[in-house]
Write an enzyme that holds these catalytic residues in place. Structure first.
Site, PDB file in Angstrom:
ATOM      1  N   HIS A 124      12.107  50.688 -39.983  1.00 22.93           N
ATOM      2  CA  HIS A 124      12.681  49.382 -39.648  1.00 22.93           C
ATOM      3  C   HIS A 124      11.654  48.335 -39.247  1.00 22.93           C
ATOM      4  O   HIS A 124      11.997  47.170 -39.054  1.00 22.93           O
ATOM      5  CB  HIS A 124      13.678  49.523 -38.497  1.00 22.93           C
TER       6      HIS A 124
HETATM    7  C1  UD1 Z   1      14.169  45.644 -32.293  1.00 18.30           C
HETATM    8  C2  UD1 Z   1      12.869  45.694 -31.491  1.00 18.30           C
HETATM    9  C3  UD1 Z   1      12.035  46.885 -31.945  1.00 18.30           C
HETATM   10  C4  UD1 Z   1      12.858  48.160 -31.894  1.00 18.30           C
HETATM   11  C5  UD1 Z   1      14.121  47.968 -32.745  1.00 18.30           C
HETATM   12  C6  UD1 Z   1      14.990  49.186 -32.753  1.00 18.30           C
HETATM   13  C7  UD1 Z   1      11.945  43.515 -30.763  1.00 18.30           C
HETATM   14  C8  UD1 Z   1      10.883  42.527 -31.007  1.00 18.30           C
HETATM   15  N1  UD1 Z   1      12.051  44.504 -31.675  1.00 18.30           N
HETATM   16  O1  UD1 Z   1      13.810  45.378 -33.647  1.00 18.30           O
HETATM   17  O2  UD1 Z   1      10.919  47.024 -31.094  1.00 18.30           O
HETATM   18  O3  UD1 Z   1      12.086  49.229 -32.396  1.00 18.30           O
HETATM   19  O4  UD1 Z   1      14.846  46.871 -32.183  1.00 18.30           O
HETATM   20  O5  UD1 Z   1      16.107  48.976 -33.584  1.00 18.30           O
HETATM   21  O6  UD1 Z   1      12.665  43.409 -29.792  1.00 18.30           O
HETATM   22  N2  UD1 Z   1      20.744  43.220 -36.852  1.00 18.30           N
HETATM   23  C9  UD1 Z   1      22.024  43.556 -37.189  1.00 18.30           C
HETATM   24  N3  UD1 Z   1      22.800  44.156 -36.222  1.00 18.30           N
HETATM   25  C10 UD1 Z   1      22.362  44.401 -34.982  1.00 18.30           C
HETATM   26  C11 UD1 Z   1      21.053  44.035 -34.641  1.00 18.30           C
HETATM   27  C12 UD1 Z   1      20.261  43.456 -35.587  1.00 18.30           C
HETATM   28  O7  UD1 Z   1      22.466  43.368 -38.309  1.00 18.30           O
HETATM   29  O8  UD1 Z   1      23.117  44.951 -34.158  1.00 18.30           O
HETATM   30  C13 UD1 Z   1      19.892  42.617 -37.877  1.00 18.30           C
HETATM   31  C14 UD1 Z   1      19.779  41.144 -37.712  1.00 18.30           C
HETATM   32  O9  UD1 Z   1      19.856  40.562 -38.959  1.00 18.30           O
HETATM   33  C15 UD1 Z   1      18.397  40.909 -37.163  1.00 18.30           C
HETATM   34  C16 UD1 Z   1      17.646  42.132 -37.642  1.00 18.30           C
HETATM   35  O10 UD1 Z   1      18.607  43.172 -37.778  1.00 18.30           O
HETATM   36  O11 UD1 Z   1      17.839  39.736 -37.627  1.00 18.30           O
HETATM   37  C17 UD1 Z   1      16.593  42.552 -36.694  1.00 18.30           C
HETATM   38  O12 UD1 Z   1      17.099  42.675 -35.349  1.00 18.30           O
HETATM   39  P1  UD1 Z   1      16.172  42.342 -34.067  1.00 18.30           P
HETATM   40  O13 UD1 Z   1      16.899  42.628 -32.820  1.00 18.30           O
HETATM   41  O14 UD1 Z   1      15.572  41.003 -34.249  1.00 18.30           O
HETATM   42  O15 UD1 Z   1      14.958  43.334 -34.216  1.00 18.30           O
HETATM   43  P2  UD1 Z   1      14.868  44.840 -34.703  1.00 18.30           P
HETATM   44  O16 UD1 Z   1      14.220  44.856 -36.033  1.00 18.30           O
HETATM   45  O17 UD1 Z   1      16.154  45.573 -34.558  1.00 18.30           O
END
Ligand code: UD1
Length: 385
Positions: free
Chosen positions: A224
């Protein structure tokens, strides 16, 4: 006779706010909650704050249920966005919570944007900050998590450390020795607790039960990290290698929402031997990886968990902030190219599994140590004369 110092009556009870925002936070908060409940100390109050950084059912609610976490007292509904937007939304909402609750300590875990946001807010309101999993460094400031770790550690009053590299990093950065506490790893507290539950036969409802039964051997995969999945060339190379490996040994791949989005937008096709599905709850994914011949991952937590159970782990990254898993555990950092991933699998087939040992204090009692330190420090013993 017990004398209570009249000058510090408010110190005799203590309020903690425990911050959880993203999936890996929930596993780290759960053992602390369990320990505080076990102590059942009427002078210690805690509240869980869910920032809403992760909000999909599979990324959030499923974990609360699985980890037996009580409902959060506050849900801040931060959602997704750029780093600045997400961090700012959490900060704005969390400031109101702090002003309302007036906690003695804010406990933040790990290295996600919620960790950073809440520690800054608390510190500026003169509330103590405890950072669980302090001191880890990848020395790679292109990782958002590295910035989050460095800033959070620089303002934390309690630095709870999981491995010896954390202690030496914090000392090199000039942190006072009395703030650094080597307590072991709350991730492993949770892992051992959940493993015991599985051994007690608690897996009747898993959707992957039939799939696992049809496979002799399997590999478990998670992916991820933005540096791996946001670039088409990098992601294609990684998937090419894994598609090829899956022809030898099938791969089980719960897909993070970020990765799903990128695979779709780049039109990258997974082989039919990569069995993929939406993100799984903690116990179901443990059920799958605990018997895998190896794990490929770019996660932080899985590097540690595989070391704790002696499962070979290939980390698809250029570095790790968790070097103990390499020095003592079963982890290898293999890089992110098609060749390097194929090479790693070949070495497993030819040379067998890397042997490892469980690092010091990864014994399932870290939350106990954390609670002990916080309660002793913030709640001084009444004077006995
Ligand atoms: C975050 C953490 C990372 C951790 C990971 C575990 C930061 C900078 N990064 O990354 O360290 O390893 O979580 O999962 O805090 N999204 C969904 N549903 C959700 C959450 C996210 O669809 O419930 C999608 C959204 O489009 C979002 C993308 O996933 O833009 C990324 O989510 P985000 O919380 O920005 O970071 P992660 O990649 O999950």
């Amino acid at each position: 006779m017990v004398i209570i110092n009249p000058l510090i009556p408010e110190l005799l009870s203590m309020k903690l706010l425990l911050i959880a925002g993203a999936r890996p936070n929930f596993m780290k908060i759960a053992p602390i909650v369990r320990e505080l409940d076990r102590r059942n100390d009427s002078d210690v109050e805690y509240k869980i704050i869910h920032t809403g950084q992760h909000y999909d059912f599979e990324m959030s609610q499923a974990f609360f249920d699985d980890l037996e976490m009580p409902k959060p007292a506050y849900f801040l509904d931060a959602g997704s966005g750029s780093h600045a937007v997400q961090t700012a939304k959490i900060m704005t909402a969390f400031e109101k919570v702090c002003l309302n609750e007036k906690p003695d300590v804010v406990v933040v875990v790990g290295d996600v944007n919620s960790t950073l946001a809440c520690s800054i807010v608390a510190k500026k309101l003169l509330i103590k900050v405890a950072h669980v999993e302090a001191g880890l460094r990848s020395f790679d400031q292109t990782m958002p998590e590295e910035i989050n770790r460095m800033v959070t550690d620089s303002i934390s009053d309690y630095l709870f450390v999981t491995e010896k590299s954390g202690v030496s990093n914090l000392k090199k950065e000039g942190k006072p020795a009395e703030n650094i506490h080597m307590v072991g790893n709350v991730m492993i507290d949770n892992l051992l607790y959940q493993k015991q539950k599985l051994e007690n036969g608690n897996h009747g409802k898993f959707q992957t039960l039939d799939l696992k039964n049809t496979l002799d051997d399997h590999i478990f995969l998670t992916l991820h990290r933005p540096s791996n999945v946001d670039n088409k060339e990098t992601l294609s190379g990684i998937i090419n290698a894994l598609n090829e490996i899956s022809e030898d040994t099938p791969i089980i791949f719960p897909i993070h929402p970020r990765t799903k989005k990128m695979l779709d937008s780049f039109d990258i096709i997974l082989s039919s031997q990569i069995h993929h599905m939406p993100p799984l709850g903690f116990s179901e994914s443990l059920f799958l990886w605990k018997d895998a011949i190896c794990v490929f991952t770019d996660s932080g937590g899985l590097q540690e968990e595989t070391t704790a159970l002696g499962i070979p782990c290939f980390t698809i990254r250029e570095n790790t902030e968790r070097p103990i898993t390499i020095e003592e555990g079963t982890n290898k950092v293999i890089g992110c190219t098609e060749d390097s991933i194929l090479q790693a699998f070949k070495s497993l087939k030819n040379d067998g599994k890397k042997k490892g040992k469980v690092p010091e204090l990864w014994d399932g009692r870290s939350a106990e140590r954390i609670a002990e330190i916080l309660i002793k420090d913030l709640n001084p013993e009444p004077l006995h004369i």
